[in-house]
Design a protein around this motif. Structure first.
Motif, PDB file in Angstrom:
ATOM      1  N   CYS B  90       0.860  -1.174   0.000  1.00  0.00           N
ATOM      2  CA  CYS B  90       0.000   0.000   0.000  1.00  0.00           C
ATOM      3  C   CYS B  90       0.903   1.234   0.000  1.00  0.00           C
ATOM      4  O   CYS B  90       1.925   1.253   0.677  1.00  0.00           O
ATOM      5  CB  CYS B  90      -0.907   0.000   1.227  1.00  0.00           C
ATOM      6  SG  CYS B  90      -1.948   1.464   1.333  1.00  0.00           S
ATOM      7  N   TRP B  92       0.340   4.372   0.984  1.00  0.00           N
ATOM      8  CA  TRP B  92       0.068   5.497   1.879  1.00  0.00           C
ATOM      9  C   TRP B  92      -0.271   4.969   3.266  1.00  0.00           C
ATOM     10  O   TRP B  92      -1.199   4.191   3.423  1.00  0.00           O
ATOM     11  CB  TRP B  92      -1.102   6.324   1.333  1.00  0.00           C
ATOM     12  CG  TRP B  92      -1.182   7.724   1.878  1.00  0.00           C
ATOM     13  CD1 TRP B  92      -1.257   8.083   3.188  1.00  0.00           C
ATOM     14  CD2 TRP B  92      -1.224   8.945   1.130  1.00  0.00           C
ATOM     15  NE1 TRP B  92      -1.328   9.447   3.300  1.00  0.00           N
ATOM     16  CE2 TRP B  92      -1.312   9.998   2.063  1.00  0.00           C
ATOM     17  CE3 TRP B  92      -1.190   9.245  -0.235  1.00  0.00           C
ATOM     18  CZ2 TRP B  92      -1.367  11.344   1.651  1.00  0.00           C
ATOM     19  CZ3 TRP B  92      -1.247  10.574  -0.628  1.00  0.00           C
ATOM     20  CH2 TRP B  92      -1.333  11.617   0.310  1.00  0.00           C
ATOM     21  N   GLN B  93       0.489   5.394   4.241  1.00  0.00           N
ATOM     22  CA  GLN B  93       0.232   4.964   5.613  1.00  0.00           C
ATOM     23  C   GLN B  93      -0.615   5.995   6.340  1.00  0.00           C
ATOM     24  O   GLN B  93      -0.222   7.142   6.522  1.00  0.00           O
ATOM     25  CB  GLN B  93       1.549   4.766   6.373  1.00  0.00           C
ATOM     26  CG  GLN B  93       1.313   4.293   7.800  1.00  0.00           C
ATOM     27  CD  GLN B  93       2.611   4.198   8.581  1.00  0.00           C
ATOM     28  OE1 GLN B  93       3.612   3.703   8.081  1.00  0.00           O
ATOM     29  NE2 GLN B  93       2.610   4.684   9.812  1.00  0.00           N
ATOM     30  N   ASN B  95      -2.530   6.759   9.955  1.00  0.00           N
ATOM     31  CA  ASN B  95      -2.453   6.301  11.340  1.00  0.00           C
ATOM     32  C   ASN B  95      -3.801   6.374  12.036  1.00  0.00           C
ATOM     33  O   ASN B  95      -4.644   7.205  11.701  1.00  0.00           O
ATOM     34  CB  ASN B  95      -1.445   7.142  12.126  1.00  0.00           C
ATOM     35  CG  ASN B  95      -0.021   6.877  11.655  1.00  0.00           C
ATOM     36  OD1 ASN B  95       0.267   5.844  11.049  1.00  0.00           O
ATOM     37  ND2 ASN B  95       0.856   7.820  11.919  1.00  0.00           N
ATOM     38  N   PRO B 101       0.102   2.897  13.593  1.00  0.00           N
ATOM     39  CA  PRO B 101      -0.116   2.775  12.148  1.00  0.00           C
ATOM     40  C   PRO B 101      -1.332   1.919  11.805  1.00  0.00           C
ATOM     41  O   PRO B 101      -1.706   1.038  12.586  1.00  0.00           O
ATOM     42  CB  PRO B 101       1.153   2.091  11.634  1.00  0.00           C
ATOM     43  CG  PRO B 101       2.059   1.925  12.786  1.00  0.00           C
ATOM     44  CD  PRO B 101       1.330   2.250  14.044  1.00  0.00           C
ATOM     45  N   GLU B 104      -2.248  -3.365   8.191  1.00  0.00           N
ATOM     46  CA  GLU B 104      -1.842  -3.542   6.802  1.00  0.00           C
ATOM     47  C   GLU B 104      -1.618  -5.019   6.500  1.00  0.00           C
ATOM     48  O   GLU B 104      -0.488  -5.458   6.365  1.00  0.00           O
ATOM     49  CB  GLU B 104      -0.545  -2.770   6.582  1.00  0.00           C
ATOM     50  CG  GLU B 104      -0.405  -2.165   5.247  1.00  0.00           C
ATOM     51  CD  GLU B 104       0.802  -1.225   5.174  1.00  0.00           C
ATOM     52  OE1 GLU B 104       1.275  -1.035   4.074  1.00  0.00           O
ATOM     53  OE2 GLU B 104       1.266  -0.719   6.214  1.00  0.00           O
ATOM     54  N   CYS B 173      -9.272  -0.990   9.683  1.00  0.00           N
ATOM     55  CA  CYS B 173      -7.930  -0.690   9.170  1.00  0.00           C
ATOM     56  C   CYS B 173      -7.367   0.517   9.905  1.00  0.00           C
ATOM     57  O   CYS B 173      -6.207   0.526  10.304  1.00  0.00           O
ATOM     58  CB  CYS B 173      -8.016  -0.412   7.672  1.00  0.00           C
ATOM     59  SG  CYS B 173      -6.461   0.091   6.929  1.00  0.00           S
ATOM     60  N   TYR B 174      -8.201   1.528  10.057  1.00  0.00           N
ATOM     61  CA  TYR B 174      -7.830   2.679  10.886  1.00  0.00           C
ATOM     62  C   TYR B 174      -9.082   3.470  11.230  1.00  0.00           C
ATOM     63  O   TYR B 174     -10.105   3.357  10.547  1.00  0.00           O
ATOM     64  CB  TYR B 174      -6.820   3.604  10.172  1.00  0.00           C
ATOM     65  CG  TYR B 174      -7.294   4.205   8.875  1.00  0.00           C
ATOM     66  CD1 TYR B 174      -8.146   5.316   8.851  1.00  0.00           C
ATOM     67  CD2 TYR B 174      -6.875   3.682   7.646  1.00  0.00           C
ATOM     68  CE1 TYR B 174      -8.576   5.872   7.662  1.00  0.00           C
ATOM     69  CE2 TYR B 174      -7.307   4.239   6.441  1.00  0.00           C
ATOM     70  CZ  TYR B 174      -8.155   5.329   6.455  1.00  0.00           C
ATOM     71  OH  TYR B 174      -8.585   5.892   5.275  1.00  0.00           O
ATOM     72  N   SER B 342      -5.998   3.488   1.192  1.00  0.00           N
ATOM     73  CA  SER B 342      -6.031   4.085   2.528  1.00  0.00           C
ATOM     74  C   SER B 342      -6.206   5.604   2.501  1.00  0.00           C
ATOM     75  O   SER B 342      -6.848   6.175   3.379  1.00  0.00           O
ATOM     76  CB  SER B 342      -4.732   3.744   3.257  1.00  0.00           C
ATOM     77  OG  SER B 342      -3.629   4.138   2.459  1.00  0.00           O
ATOM     78  N   CYS B 343      -5.661   6.277   1.499  1.00  0.00           N
ATOM     79  CA  CYS B 343      -5.682   7.753   1.534  1.00  0.00           C
ATOM     80  C   CYS B 343      -6.935   8.334   0.900  1.00  0.00           C
ATOM     81  O   CYS B 343      -7.249   9.493   1.113  1.00  0.00           O
ATOM     82  CB  CYS B 343      -4.433   8.340   0.881  1.00  0.00           C
ATOM     83  SG  CYS B 343      -4.342   8.079  -0.889  1.00  0.00           S
ATOM     84  N   GLY B 492       1.717  10.810   5.274  1.00  0.00           N
ATOM     85  CA  GLY B 492       1.802   9.351   5.216  1.00  0.00           C
ATOM     86  C   GLY B 492       2.082   8.749   3.852  1.00  0.00           C
ATOM     87  O   GLY B 492       2.232   7.534   3.730  1.00  0.00           O
ATOM     88  N   ARG B 494       3.942   7.256   0.840  1.00  0.00           N
ATOM     89  CA  ARG B 494       5.224   6.565   0.824  1.00  0.00           C
ATOM     90  C   ARG B 494       5.988   6.839  -0.467  1.00  0.00           C
ATOM     91  O   ARG B 494       6.914   6.111  -0.817  1.00  0.00           O
ATOM     92  CB  ARG B 494       4.991   5.074   1.010  1.00  0.00           C
ATOM     93  CG  ARG B 494       4.575   4.729   2.431  1.00  0.00           C
ATOM     94  CD  ARG B 494       4.042   3.332   2.549  1.00  0.00           C
ATOM     95  NE  ARG B 494       3.857   2.972   3.956  1.00  0.00           N
ATOM     96  CZ  ARG B 494       3.104   1.962   4.359  1.00  0.00           C
ATOM     97  NH1 ARG B 494       2.488   1.208   3.484  1.00  0.00           N
ATOM     98  NH2 ARG B 494       2.977   1.700   5.643  1.00  0.00           N
TER      99      ARG B 494
END
Lengths: 168, 799, 151
Positions: B90, B92-93, B95, B101, B104, B173-174, B342-343, B492, B494
């Motif tokens: 993935c 983009w992390q 949090n 984090p 994932e 996931c978050y 994620s983003c 976040g 990457r």
């Protein structure tokens, strides 16, 4: 088991042995390497594979190659004659009737057949004629305008001729 | 559309601002485009996949014995064969609120233990022909043990829901929030004299590029070198992710080519498991291997879009000014984290909650949830259509509830105009700083085009005659031109999100441009050539744009987020500036003047105030035949630039829909669609208008026609063009489009981006219009779930 | 998908029961069946040729009868696999005497499908199931009439 077929594609005669289950679109793409005809779906829904079989617009994924034995076929590669673009090909450029180009061959082949049946179509008729062709890029408006442009252009030379005759 | 001189009033532009016809069209209209599936390599083999028929099932066994013995089969690999290979990453992390984090879980190339959505890949079968591969794939025997599944993001996040990944509690996931502290927002909301509340679903869409995904991978044993042809929007990103994160092979041993690509709309950004797996297989079998998705396979495996469940509240004071916005969203990620999955619901969604309004207190809270469905990621607009949908539905509904005009409510709350040059940018409550805007302007223009007063009269008359007419508004903003690397890095991302552009002047003065942007319908070969030809004062025929090949182009981040011209175009402009600067030095030497005294205009280097000049082509030749040449200057005329933007760009606009609803059947007819968009300066008005058309059609498609339908067993029940309602030509009226131009203050072209605007603005306008029509007939309906099919509208009218 | 219905048959529960328990009769009345093989007391292996709208295929699998109550009813468990998708069903079948010579067959169950059957066929699965059920009972009536004629 292979079956021998003979057909004319874009004016060139071809004889090949094909598997009975081979679709016409795969024959054109894989055997004849005419990759302008595209495959966009597996349910005859998108129209990207539209060609002319004996003068009629046909989705080449709905036909087996063996069914096209003795047929006369025109694909998008056969639309321009003597390096001169077909009026629809010019129209799609003039009216920005394409973006990614993937649906374009099918659109042009469908429209070409439609214009032989309806030489002066209105907007509604054009939109209805495109029922069987999907485009995800253009929102269709410029395709409609392209077909209108081509229709005008295709009827124009005749008009000019009449004018000329009239003045003589 | 109006034309614009994107280069300033004093520089005579021959191409910029003109609707130059596209140079790429000839190959596409004559059948000579070259898409990945058109490529057949020597000793080509073909792959077919064995995919899970269950949304959630333990894989008890996979028996390949019969399949392997079938005619033409070259190899069959299962999850066990690639167990040691990494999964796809993935990019983009995000949090959790508490700083830990996001979860994932591994996204393996082939699954071994469990299948987590219908279409999850279990085995790959490679054969001499596609037919033989498919025959053998059907002969692979998979024993499943079906497990309970969950397709709904809200339900999946509740305790006791079936887990998609055993190590992700409650499938979350978050959780994430942005904006003002929730206490402050709550206090402001409590002080409001009116609060409009709306709960709705922003349904799951399937991108449906008409070219199915296709990959063709090969390995050259002698040179230890791989080539991957891929229908991707960003070949360099695919190479980076695949080499560094999945296969662990050095990048210089891999060439990734994205030739002509038949539409992307986001779905071809991501690094898919099949790309890495085919590349891996090509080395193992020592032959090229190609896979082209069947359409039904595309429906099940291309990343989907949207799928939010949202509750939104907007508070107003007595005067109709917004005092607070509070949004809670459950975002469905599908079974795995896709590259940017994620983003999208967080940083590309929450950051747009300011909209065009001066809302002082905003809080957006997002819970991102795994479910037993296909992965969800960016689809045209990516997060921004969802944000616009929240705000613009609230605005029209609030106006109706407060019995004020939706147009007046907007004017009252708009951020005042600012150009970002003499006035500063606008700092939002949700992290972004808008670059420049004139929001009143686009709405005023839209109202003029609509003939608003006349429309309201006609609507009343229609209601009197038993007809339901409605108008819906949407005034949107988006953040595109993605993106300043340091900003996204701190959030976040990457990867950096700069772009690369190289301008190579050939000795004859012809120019080859290498861009890291990728065109899959956008017409870069034309737009970029317009810029280059004008900047260098040469003919467009003398410019050739090369894209989509890591073997030719130094680097690239690709095309998505309406970034190509703002970021990729600027990288090219930066290189042109270097060319001109060096050209001046060469010209100064030849003209025996100082470089500072050389002007470059209209393709000529001229000594200021004289008629002594040298044409560009002569300078190019001198650079490569440096007989009479400055001592301290290298030969050649070839520059590369990396451009990292200073900010996002912020296009905005006003979309207005007029609909008629059939009282008897609930059928919605879209009578008019007006789009006034401000995308900054415009290089090619024809292409911009085409982009708007396409985006608008997709946005209307979401409102009226499209939507993925899963049954409770996790089966996607409309996975074909017979079942998924794709908009067709006769579903639309002629669009009425116009532009306003507020230049972007922070890039040299002053451009913002036009690829996604249409899809971002249009959806709520259509839904608002349908509700307005129902309201005009006395039907007090708050929401109808999209797509607004006849049945749903009819049912809403019965209550 | 829910599968429910009722059908009145001109036969006593015991006649009907015997027919439903007989492999030969079953292979004549189950639509699309091309092979039915008894593998245990209450289980069979079958091959069915079925077409549902755009999706057609040859289904291989097991039929199992459970909760058997002589002449009253049973639960039919079906697990059929094919290249176009799998079908899984549990259908409760009840024989309810109406008059001395008439019996009502009531069935109630759920069918789950996967693969192409689910993604393309599901839209018309309900109406296809109705046709297949109707066919089953037509065949049953026909077979019953034949048996009554010969006896």
């Amino acid at each position: 088991m292979s079956i021998k077929i003979t057909l004319t594609v874009n004016g060139v005669k071809h004889t090949n042995k094909v598997e009975p289950r081979m679709l016409l679109v795969h024959y054109l793409r894989d055997v004849l390497k005419l990759t302008g005809t595209h495959v966009g779906c597996d349910t005859s829904g998108c129209g990207a594979c539209t060609i002319h079989v004996n003068g009629k617009a046909t989705k080449s994924c709905t036909m087996l190659a063996v069914q096209a034995d003795k047929a006369k076929i025109i694909t998008i590669e056969g639309m321009a004659t003597h390096h001169e673009l077909h009026p629809l090909q010019e129209a799609f450029n003039q009216c920005h009737g394409l973006q990614c180009g993937f649906c374009t061959p099918g659109m042009i082949m469908t429209a070409a057949d439609f214009l032989t049946r309806n030489k002066k179509p209105n907007e509604k008729e054009i939109r209805e004629a495109l029922e069987g062709n999907l485009c995800r890029c253009t929102g269709y408006e410029n395709i409609v305008k392209s077909i209108q442009y081509a229709a005008d252009k295709m009827s124009a030379p005749k008009a000019r001729k009449t004018k000329k005759e009239a003045t003589v | 559309m109006s034309t614009n001189n994107g280069n300033g009033a004093d520089a005579p532009n021959r191409f910029i601002g003109k609707s130059v016809k596209r140079v790429e069209d000839k190959r596409f209209t004559t059948g000579h485009g070259r898409y990945t599936d058109d490529i057949v390599l020597p000793h080509q083999t073909y792959a077919a996949f064995v995919r899970s028929q269950y949304a959630h099932a333990k894989i008890v066994s996979v028996n390949i014995t019969t399949a392997k013995a079938m005619p033409g089969v070259v190899a069959i690999y299962t999850g066990a064969h690639v167990a040691e290979v990494n999964g796809v990453p993935c990019g983009w992390q995000v949090n959790f609120k508490n700083g830990t984090p996001m979860k994932e879980p591994k996204h393996p190339l082939l699954v071994t233990d469990k299948a987590r959505h219908v279409g999850d890949a279990i085995a790959i079968v490679i054969a001499r022909s596609k037919e033989e591969a498919e025959d053998a794939a059907q002969a692979v025997e998979v024993k499943y043990e079906e497990l309970p599944c969950e397709i709904d993001a809200f339900k999946a996040a509740q305790p006791g829901a079936p887990l998609v990944h055993d190590d992700v509690p409650n499938n979350i996931c978050y959780d994430w929030a942005l904006g003002n502290p929730i206490d402050e927002v709550n206090a402001a909301m409590n002080s409001a004299s009116h609060v409009t509340t709306l709960e709705f679903v922003n349904q799951r869409l399937i991108p449906n590029a008409i070219e199915p995904r296709c990959y063709n991978a090969s390995y050259d044993r002698i040179h230890d070198h791989y080539t991957l042809y891929t229908s991707s929007q960003n070949p360099h990103v695919i190479r980076l992710l695949m080499c560094a994160f999945v296969l662990g092979i050095p990048e210089h041993k891999v060439r990734v080519v994205s030739p002509d690509v038949g539409g992307g709309f986001g779905s071809k950004i991501f690094h898919y498991t099949e790309e890495a797996l085919l590349t891996w297989c090509s080395k193992h079998i020592g032959r090229p291997v190609k896979w082209t998705a069947e359409r039904s396979e595309s429906f099940l495996t291309d990343a989907h879009g949207r799928d939010h469940i949202t509750k939104a509240e907007m508070g107003f004071d007595n005067d109709g000014k917004i005092v607070a916005l509070r949004v809670k969203t459950y975002a469905n990620l599908g079974a795995y984290l896709s590259t940017f999955g994620s983003c999208v619901p967080s940083y590309l969604h929450g950051t747009l909650m300011q909209g065009l309004y001066t809302t002082p207190k905003i809080n957006i809270d997002v819970t991102a949830v795994f479910t037993h469905t296909t992965a969800v990621d960016a689809y045209r607009g990516a997060g921004r259509p969802e944000a616009t949908y929240v705000l613009e539905r609230l605005m029209d509904l609030a106006a109706h509830e407060m019995k004020v005009d939706p147009v007046e409510l907007r004017f009252k709350n708009f951020i005042p105009p600012f150009d970002g040059v003499t006035q500063p940018g606008y700092q939002t409550q949700v992290a972004l700083q808008y670059d420049s805007g004139n929001y009143h302007g686009v709405l005023e223009k839209g109202l003029q085009m609509l003939g608003y007063d006349d429309f309201r009269k006609a609507q009343k008359e229609a209601a009197h005659n038993g007809k339901l007419l409605g108008v819906g508004f949407s005034t949107y903003i988006e953040a595109c031109g993605i993106a300043p690397s340091s900003v996204v890095g701190s959030l976040g991302a990457r990867a950096g999100l700069f772009e690369f552009g190289q301008v190579r002047v050939q000795p004859t003065g012809k120019v080859t441009v290498f861009t890291g942007s990728h065109s899959h319908g956008q017409g870069h070969e034309t737009t970029f050539a317009q810029v280059v030809a004008d900047k260098l004062g040469i003919s467009m025929d003398d410019v050739h744009i090369v894209h989509g090949d890591t073997g030719k182009i130094g680097f690239g981040m690709g095309t998505y987020g309406s970034r190509s011209l703002a970021v990729g175009g600027t990288a090219i402009v930066k290189s042109i500036e270097k060319i001109i600067e060096k050209g001046k030095k060469i010209a100064a030497h030849l003209l025996e003047a100082s470089a500072d005294d050389i002007d470059f205009a209209n393709g000529n280097f001229t000594v200021k105030g004289t008629d002594k000049s040298i044409p560009f082509a002569n300078i190019a030749l001198t650079a490569y035949v440096p007989h009479k040449y400055p001592d301290d200057l290298e030969p050649g005329l070839d520059f590369s630039s990396f451009y990292d933007p200073a900010n996002f760009t912020y296009p905005f606009g006003c979309h207005i829909a007029v609909v008629e609803v059939d009282k008897e059947t609930g059928k919605v007819t879209l009578k008019r669609f007006i789009a006034v968009d401000d995308v900054g300066n415009i290089i090619n008005p024809m292409i911009v208008e085409g982009q708007i058309h396409g985006g608008v059609a997709q946005g209307i498609g979401q409102a009226l026609f499209e939507g993925a339908e899963y049954d409770n067993n996790g089966q996607l029940t409309n996975a074909s063009y017979m079942d998924y309602c794709m908009p067709r030509a006769d579903d639309f009226p002629m669009y009425e489009t116009a532009t306003q131009i507020t230049p972007c203050p922070h890039n040299p072209l002053g451009v913002k981006g036009a690829g996604e605007a249409g899809a971002i603005g249009s959806t709520p306008a259509v839904v608002n219009a349908v509700l307005d029509a129902l309201w005009s007939g006395g039907h007090e309906v708050k929401d109808i779930r999209m797509p607004l099919t006849s049945e749903r509208v009819w049912r809403a009218m019965q209550n | 998908m829910e599968l429910t219905g009722r059908h009145k048959v001109n036969a006593t529960p015991s006649t009907l029961w015997n027919m439903l328990m007989d492999t030969d009769t079953l292979s004549k009345i189950v639509p699309g069946i091309s092979k039915l093989e008894k593998t245990g007391d209450n289980s069979y292996k079958s091959i069915l040729e079925i077409k549902i709208g755009p999706v057609g295929g040859s289904f291989k699998g097991d039929l199992q009868m459970e909760n058997i109550e002589e002449q009253k009813g049973f639960t039919l468990k079906v697990q059929q696999n094919s290249s176009v998708g799998n079908a899984n069903a549990a259908i409760k079948i009840e024989l309810i005497p109406v008059t001395i010579e008439e019996t009502e067959v009531a069935f109630d169950g759920e069918v789950k499908v996967t693969g192409l059957l689910a993604s393309m066929g599901q839209r018309i699965l309900g109406s296809a199931a109705n046709v297949i059920t109707k066919q089953f009972f037509t065949n049953l009536d026909h077979e019953l009439a034949k048996q009554q004629a010969t006896s």
